[in-house]
Write a protein that holds these residues in place. Structure first.
Motif, PDB file in Angstrom:
ATOM      1  N   SER A 249      16.231  -3.025   0.042  1.00 59.59           N
ATOM      2  CA  SER A 249      16.104  -3.798   1.179  1.00 59.59           C
ATOM      3  C   SER A 249      16.215  -5.261   0.786  1.00 59.59           C
ATOM      4  O   SER A 249      16.758  -5.552  -0.315  1.00 59.59           O
ATOM      5  CB  SER A 249      14.685  -3.547   1.854  1.00 59.59           C
ATOM      6  N   PHE A 250      15.901  -6.085   1.890  1.00 55.04           N
ATOM      7  CA  PHE A 250      16.174  -7.576   1.301  1.00 55.04           C
ATOM      8  C   PHE A 250      14.928  -8.276   1.860  1.00 55.04           C
ATOM      9  O   PHE A 250      14.347  -8.201   2.834  1.00 55.04           O
ATOM     10  CB  PHE A 250      17.370  -8.176   2.295  1.00 55.04           C
ATOM     11  N   PHE A 251      14.375  -8.894   0.764  1.00 56.83           N
ATOM     12  CA  PHE A 251      13.318 -10.166   1.195  1.00 56.83           C
ATOM     13  C   PHE A 251      13.927 -11.144   0.171  1.00 56.83           C
ATOM     14  O   PHE A 251      14.285 -11.109  -0.772  1.00 56.83           O
ATOM     15  CB  PHE A 251      12.175  -9.805   0.785  1.00 56.83           C
ATOM     16  N   PRO A 252      13.869 -12.543   0.968  1.00 54.88           N
ATOM     17  CA  PRO A 252      14.251 -13.456   0.230  1.00 54.88           C
ATOM     18  C   PRO A 252      13.482 -13.912  -0.957  1.00 54.88           C
ATOM     19  O   PRO A 252      13.825 -14.700  -1.889  1.00 54.88           O
ATOM     20  CB  PRO A 252      14.267 -14.743   1.266  1.00 54.88           C
ATOM     21  N   PRO A 256      15.088  -7.304  -7.247  1.00 55.69           N
ATOM     22  CA  PRO A 256      15.482  -6.512  -6.137  1.00 55.69           C
ATOM     23  C   PRO A 256      14.299  -6.261  -4.891  1.00 55.69           C
ATOM     24  O   PRO A 256      13.209  -6.474  -5.419  1.00 55.69           O
ATOM     25  CB  PRO A 256      16.223  -5.123  -6.621  1.00 55.69           C
ATOM     26  N   SER A 257      14.793  -6.093  -3.858  1.00 57.83           N
ATOM     27  CA  SER A 257      13.667  -5.803  -2.677  1.00 57.83           C
ATOM     28  C   SER A 257      13.555  -4.321  -2.332  1.00 57.83           C
ATOM     29  O   SER A 257      14.517  -3.762  -2.394  1.00 57.83           O
ATOM     30  CB  SER A 257      13.863  -6.740  -1.514  1.00 57.83           C
ATOM     31  N   TYR A 258      12.384  -3.712  -1.700  1.00 55.83           N
ATOM     32  CA  TYR A 258      12.382  -2.459  -1.424  1.00 55.83           C
ATOM     33  C   TYR A 258      11.528  -2.273  -0.190  1.00 55.83           C
ATOM     34  O   TYR A 258      10.420  -3.018  -0.264  1.00 55.83           O
ATOM     35  CB  TYR A 258      11.760  -1.601  -2.504  1.00 55.83           C
ATOM     36  N   GLU A 259      11.993  -1.268   0.688  1.00 62.04           N
ATOM     37  CA  GLU A 259      10.952  -0.820   1.735  1.00 62.04           C
ATOM     38  C   GLU A 259      10.223   0.243   0.833  1.00 62.04           C
ATOM     39  O   GLU A 259      11.044   1.166   0.283  1.00 62.04           O
ATOM     40  CB  GLU A 259      11.682  -0.287   3.003  1.00 62.04           C
ATOM     41  N   SER A 279       8.378  -4.718  -0.748  1.00 64.03           N
ATOM     42  CA  SER A 279       8.032  -4.954  -1.920  1.00 64.03           C
ATOM     43  C   SER A 279       9.238  -5.547  -2.721  1.00 64.03           C
ATOM     44  O   SER A 279      10.236  -5.360  -2.376  1.00 64.03           O
ATOM     45  CB  SER A 279       7.136  -3.904  -2.791  1.00 64.03           C
ATOM     46  N   GLY A 280       8.835  -5.857  -4.011  1.00 60.40           N
ATOM     47  CA  GLY A 280      10.106  -5.997  -4.780  1.00 60.40           C
ATOM     48  C   GLY A 280       9.727  -6.722  -6.097  1.00 60.40           C
ATOM     49  O   GLY A 280       8.604  -7.108  -6.201  1.00 60.40           O
ATOM     50  N   MET A 281      10.697  -7.285  -6.960  1.00 59.24           N
ATOM     51  CA  MET A 281      10.244  -7.996  -8.148  1.00 59.24           C
ATOM     52  C   MET A 281      10.480  -9.552  -7.558  1.00 59.24           C
ATOM     53  O   MET A 281      11.223  -9.981  -7.110  1.00 59.24           O
ATOM     54  CB  MET A 281      11.290  -7.738  -9.205  1.00 59.24           C
TER      55      MET A 281
END
Ligand code: DAH
Length: 338
Positions: A249-252, A256-259, A279-281
């Motif tokens: 997914s995408f979060f700024p 990487p980002s995840y749903e 979530s994400g790193m």
């Protein structure tokens, strides 16, 4: 005993017998026995008594004094007993009367979810962090890698107090605040709290809702650690047979980002997945702004919607139930956690 003493004795006896309150009795004590009292004064009359009669006179005055003291004392006992009896009589409690039924409240279902998650994460070595609901644009967006004209800001329209102050749109600004407070030290936190969005309320939207943010920063923190934390959380919340699925997914603020979806068994017996969190790193820019060297440190983050968890856990059909204070709804959650 001379006449005067005899008279005084008779008068005092009578007066003491007749007095029926402690106040009256005290007045009599003053009248007879105080410094200027009648019996005290009579002693000074010893001057007028013939010298040979003086010892007898003195003795008789003293006897009278003792007599009146005793009479006052005895009467005082009687009056005090009577007073106590009256108090006991009038203040008698009827212990056979049924008591009032007291209704105890219970912890709101959303707070039950939060407390349960807090316990779970504390058990995993996390600390609870907190931040303000009236937040600055800087922490809410810029420190989260959403600069002023970032298009992703559109997804989080909120209530502005002025150009710089707003009601926070997510719990993510607590990430930035905690990183700065830790001055480059590793950290493991969860931060539950209220957040706001300029949404029209409907069964799935509420302009105010709750999130719990998680953030772990350290050396060698990996995606595997994130997955492990989230899988354990899903099993804790929904049962040991659940598993999770990460979708890109995408979060700024993450890369990487995840749903993250949690599995469930559909009515037809097949396995389905339902989205529960983002979530994400942690993005290198976010680490850098928070005071960490992204070459040395890495981190993972996640943001859970508390209502979403409660809705899935308790099968609730409308998010607005949480905020209407209807006891018919709330009383269903007088659960184990009180
Ligand atoms: N802040 C995001 C939101 O409100 C949720 C979120 C997603 C938080 C990913 C995170 C994350 O920490 O890594 O939509």
């Amino acid at each position: 005993m001379n006449d005067k003493l005899q008279l005084l004795k008779g008068e005092a006896t009578h007066a003491i017998e007749a007095s029926d309150t402690l106040e009256l009795l005290e007045a009599l004590r003053v009248k007879y026995l105080s410094k200027k009292g009648e019996i005290t004064q009579i002693m000074s009359e010893i001057r007028n008594v013939a010298p040979e009669d003086r010892p007898l006179f003195g003795q008789q005055v003293n006897e009278l004094k003792t007599y009146v003291e005793q009479a006052l004392y005895d009467k005082k006992q009687v009056l005090e007993d009577r007073k106590l009896l009256t108090v006991l009589e009038t203040e008698k409690i009827d212990v056979t009367l049924p008591g009032y039924q007291l209704y105890s409240g219970s912890i709101h279902p959303l707070n039950q979810v939060i407390e349960d998650l807090e316990d779970f994460f504390i058990g995993m070595g996390y600390q609870i962090a907190d931040g303000p609901e009236v937040e600055t644009d800087y922490y809410n967006f810029e420190m989260m890698n959403l600069e002023k004209d970032h298009p992703a800001r559109d997804m989080q329209d909120t209530f502005y107090i002025n150009d710089e102050l707003l009601l926070r749109t997510h719990t993510s600004p607590v990430q930035a605040r905690t990183m700065l407070k830790m001055h480059g030290q590793p950290l493991k936190i969860v931060c539950p709290g209220k957040v706001y969005r300029r949404d029209d309320d409907d069964p799935t939207h509420s302009h105010q809702f709750m999130q719990m943010e998680g953030l772990v920063v350290g050396k060698n923190v990996s995606l595997a650690n994130l997955k492990d934390a989230l899988l354990n959380m899903a099993k804790h919340l929904f049962g040991p047979d659940r598993d999770i699925r990460l979708r890109p997914s995408f979060f700024p603020f993450t890369e990487p980002s995840y749903e993250v979806d949690v599995s469930y068994i559909k009515k037809d017996g097949t396995k389905g997945y339902i989205e529960v969190l983002g979530s994400g790193m942690v993005h290198p820019n976010v680490l850098k702004m928070g005071g960490y060297d992204p070459e040395v440190y890495s981190g993972f983050a996640f943001g859970v919607g508390i209502e979403r968890i409660a809705i899935l856990k308790y099968n609730i059909d409308d998010i607005r139930h949480f905020y209407l204070n209807d006891l018919r709804f709330l009383n269903q959650f007088k659960g184990e956690i009180q």
